[in-house]
Scaffold this motif. Structure first.
Motif, short mmCIF file in Angstrom:
data_model
loop_
_atom_site.label_atom_id
_atom_site.label_comp_id
_atom_site.label_asym_id
_atom_site.label_seq_id
_atom_site.Cartn_x
_atom_site.Cartn_y
_atom_site.Cartn_z
N TYR A 75 -15.44 11.80 22.14
CA TYR A 75 -14.64 11.15 21.12
C TYR A 75 -15.24 9.82 20.66
O TYR A 75 -14.68 9.15 19.78
CB TYR A 75 -13.22 10.89 21.62
N ASN A 76 -16.34 9.42 21.28
CA ASN A 76 -16.96 8.15 20.88
C ASN A 76 -17.30 8.17 19.39
O ASN A 76 -17.69 9.21 18.83
CB ASN A 76 -18.24 7.90 21.68
N GLY A 77 -17.13 7.01 18.73
CA GLY A 77 -17.45 6.93 17.31
C GLY A 77 -16.66 5.81 16.63
O GLY A 77 -15.98 5.01 17.28
N THR A 78 -16.76 5.78 15.32
CA THR A 78 -16.09 4.76 14.51
C THR A 78 -14.89 5.38 13.81
O THR A 78 -15.05 6.34 13.05
CB THR A 78 -17.05 4.15 13.48
N TYR A 79 -13.72 4.82 14.09
CA TYR A 79 -12.48 5.29 13.47
C TYR A 79 -12.06 4.27 12.42
O TYR A 79 -12.04 3.06 12.66
CB TYR A 79 -11.39 5.47 14.53
N ARG A 80 -11.73 4.78 11.24
CA ARG A 80 -11.47 3.91 10.08
C ARG A 80 -10.06 4.15 9.53
O ARG A 80 -9.63 5.29 9.33
CB ARG A 80 -12.50 4.17 9.00
N CYS A 81 -9.37 3.00 9.26
CA CYS A 81 -8.07 3.05 8.58
C CYS A 81 -8.28 2.59 7.14
O CYS A 81 -8.81 1.50 6.90
CB CYS A 81 -7.06 2.16 9.28
N VAL A 82 -7.87 3.41 6.18
CA VAL A 82 -8.04 3.12 4.76
C VAL A 82 -6.66 2.98 4.12
O VAL A 82 -5.81 3.87 4.27
CB VAL A 82 -8.85 4.23 4.05
N ALA A 83 -6.45 1.84 3.43
CA ALA A 83 -5.18 1.60 2.72
C ALA A 83 -5.48 1.36 1.25
O ALA A 83 -6.48 0.73 0.89
CB ALA A 83 -4.44 0.40 3.33
N SER A 84 -4.60 1.83 0.38
CA SER A 84 -4.83 1.68 -1.06
C SER A 84 -3.52 1.40 -1.78
O SER A 84 -2.45 1.80 -1.33
CB SER A 84 -5.49 2.95 -1.63
N ASN A 85 -3.65 0.68 -2.90
CA ASN A 85 -2.51 0.47 -3.81
C ASN A 85 -3.04 0.53 -5.24
O ASN A 85 -4.18 0.97 -5.48
CB ASN A 85 -1.79 -0.85 -3.52
N ALA A 86 -2.25 0.07 -6.22
CA ALA A 86 -2.64 0.19 -7.62
C ALA A 86 -3.84 -0.67 -7.97
O ALA A 86 -4.52 -0.41 -8.96
CB ALA A 86 -1.45 -0.20 -8.51
N PRO A 120 0.83 -1.22 0.00
CA PRO A 120 0.00 0.00 0.00
C PRO A 120 0.86 1.26 0.00
O PRO A 120 1.79 1.40 0.80
CB PRO A 120 -0.81 -0.13 1.29
N HIS A 121 0.55 2.15 -0.91
CA HIS A 121 1.32 3.39 -1.01
C HIS A 121 0.70 4.50 -0.18
O HIS A 121 1.31 5.56 0.00
CB HIS A 121 1.43 3.84 -2.47
N GLN A 122 -0.51 4.28 0.33
CA GLN A 122 -1.17 5.32 1.12
C GLN A 122 -2.02 4.67 2.22
O GLN A 122 -2.80 3.75 1.96
CB GLN A 122 -2.06 6.19 0.23
N ILE A 123 -1.84 5.18 3.46
CA ILE A 123 -2.65 4.76 4.61
C ILE A 123 -3.17 6.03 5.28
O ILE A 123 -2.39 6.93 5.61
CB ILE A 123 -1.83 3.93 5.61
N SER A 124 -4.47 6.11 5.48
CA SER A 124 -5.08 7.31 6.07
C SER A 124 -6.09 6.90 7.14
O SER A 124 -6.65 5.80 7.11
CB SER A 124 -5.75 8.16 4.99
N TRP A 125 -6.31 7.84 8.10
CA TRP A 125 -7.27 7.65 9.18
C TRP A 125 -8.40 8.65 9.03
O TRP A 125 -8.19 9.80 8.63
CB TRP A 125 -6.61 7.85 10.55
N LEU A 126 -9.61 8.22 9.36
CA LEU A 126 -10.75 9.14 9.37
C LEU A 126 -11.74 8.65 10.43
O LEU A 126 -11.67 7.51 10.91
CB LEU A 126 -11.41 9.21 7.99
N ARG A 127 -12.62 9.56 10.77
CA ARG A 127 -13.70 9.25 11.73
C ARG A 127 -15.00 9.29 10.95
O ARG A 127 -15.33 10.29 10.31
CB ARG A 127 -13.70 10.27 12.86
N VAL A 128 -15.71 8.15 10.94
CA VAL A 128 -16.90 8.02 10.13
C VAL A 128 -17.95 9.03 10.58
O VAL A 128 -18.32 9.09 11.77
CB VAL A 128 -17.46 6.58 10.20
#
Length: 410
Positions: free
Chosen positions: A304-315, A272-280
């Motif tokens: 701070y309660n909620g769903t935290y998501r890690c997104v990874a992507s490649n080609a 994976p060339h990119q890993i990012s975090w976000l809060r749904v």
């Protein structure tokens, strides 16, 4: 006069040759006339077909059963004599005599080539002559197989195509496919080339998954002239990342005031060339810190309660994993009962009960033994008393003679 003399000499020579031929022919016919039909049937001429790999040695055996001194000879496909008895008229040193007897003529042919293929004749001089036929078949192994692919790298879910070619064989080779332990069915094409040689190709198509990455695909050649001939190619499959969130800290409940440390583990091909975090559906807390694949939040509170998501992507694509954060009160879990090891408690109780049981048994035996002794001394002398009063007196005092008891009055 000289001319007449020469003509006379020439005529005499021709007559001599004719007479010689007549004599030999007559002798042969007389010998043939002596052979009865029944005897002819008893002479059995036999041989075998031969398959030989190009460049190796073939052996032809002409065998006779019940031979009566008849002559055996071997002819090539052009009906030229190779061996007449043990003599080789043909000027080809590759033919060598292996064995000659009344019952067999065996000849070897070394360094066999395709031009040597054909029908050889074993001939027995009888009347009529007998013949048996040995077909020499020359086998030519194919060259090393070659695997070609439509593409060197394929993405998961797509179809790949491989072609295997085996060139220059006789007869035509057959091709099998194996992907790991799985046998594949291919589409075969056979092309006849020069001098009865064949080129065989086989094509196979299949869809790939990420589990196919690195799996060997074998093209296996089956041919009577060769063993263990194959080519191999390893699949290279690209696939999207697999993502997993791991809680580095804390180990238990997430309480108010605690810090939270999450790590995102992502594997894929390519990496994976990119890993990012976000809060749904919400923004990440302003003081949250993202470092590479880690998310760090200090001094948690319930907002701070909620769903935290890690997104990874490649080609190939992208994938994600979610972590649901729920912040408890700062004292949550403190009053929870301690875990009880019921096995330990059960063991202790069993030991205590066993000790009590052993003590009761020992005490019971002790009291029973001393109580019996007491009654024995107390009743000593009672059995010899003359009457009941005397027995009581003897038992209470422990004396055998009542006269020894004295009373004094003052």
């Amino acid at each position: 006069m000289k001319q007449v003399s020469n003509m006379a000499i020439t005529g005499s020579g021709s007559l001599a040759i004719s007479l010689s031929v007549f004599v030999i022919s007559t002798a042969f016919l007389l010998k043939a006339a002596k052979v009865t039909p029944g005897h002819l049937e008893g002479q059995n001429l036999a041989t075998d077909n031969v398959s030989v790999i190009e460049g190796e040695t073939a052996t032809i055996s002409c065998r006779v059963k019940n031979n009566d001194d008849s002559v055996i000879q071997l002819l090539n496909p052009n009906r030229q004599t190779i061996y007449f008895k043990d003599v080789r008229p043909l000027k080809d040193s590759r033919f060598q005599l292996v064995n000659f007897s009344d019952n067999e003529l065996r000849v070897s042919l070394s360094n066999v080539s395709l031009s040597d293929e054909g029908r050889y004749v074993c001939q027995l001089y009888t009347d009529p002559p007998q013949e048996a036929y040995a077909d020499i078949t020359v086998l030519v192994p194919p060259g090393s197989p070659i695997i070609d692919s439509r593409e060197d790298v394929v993405s998961e879910g797509n179809e790949t195509e491989l072609t295997c070619t085996a060139m220059g064989s006789k007869p035509a080779a057959s091709i099998r496919w194996m992907k790991g332990e799985e046998e594949l069915t291919g589409e075969t094409m056979v092309e006849e080339t020069y001098d009865r040689m064949f080129t065989v190709s086989s094509r196979v198509r299949f869809a790939v998954t990420k589990e196919d990455d690195g799996v060997p695909v074998d093209c296996i050649i089956d041919h009577p002239a060769v063993k263990d001939l194959q080519a191999q190619r390893h699949l290279e499959v690209l696939y999207k990342p697999e993502v997993k969130i791991v809680v580095t800290y804390p180990e238990g409940l997430t309480r108010e005031g605690d810090n939270l440390d999450l790590t995102c583990i992502a594997e894929g091909k390519p990496h994976p060339h990119q890993i990012s975090w976000l809060r749904v559906d919400e923004d990440v807390p302003p003081h949250a810190v993202v470092t590479g694949s880690d998310l760090y939040i200090e001094n948690l509170n319930k907002s701070y309660n909620g769903t935290y998501r890690c997104v990874a992507s490649n080609a190939v694509g992208e994938a994600y994993d979610d972590y649901i954060l729920y912040v408890y009160d700062s004292r949550a879990g403190e009053g929870a009962p301690q875990k009880i090891d019921h096995a330990v408690i059960g063991g202790v109780v069993a030991v205590v009960m066993f000790a009590i049981l052993c003590a009761l048994i020992v005490l019971g035996r002790y009291f029973a033994r001393h109580k019996g002794t007491y009654f024995t001394h107390e009743a000593k002398g009672a059995d010899d008393a003359a009457d009941a009063d005397t027995a009581i007196i003897n038992a209470e005092g422990g004396h055998n003679n009542t006269d020894e008891k004295k009373e004094y009055y003052i």
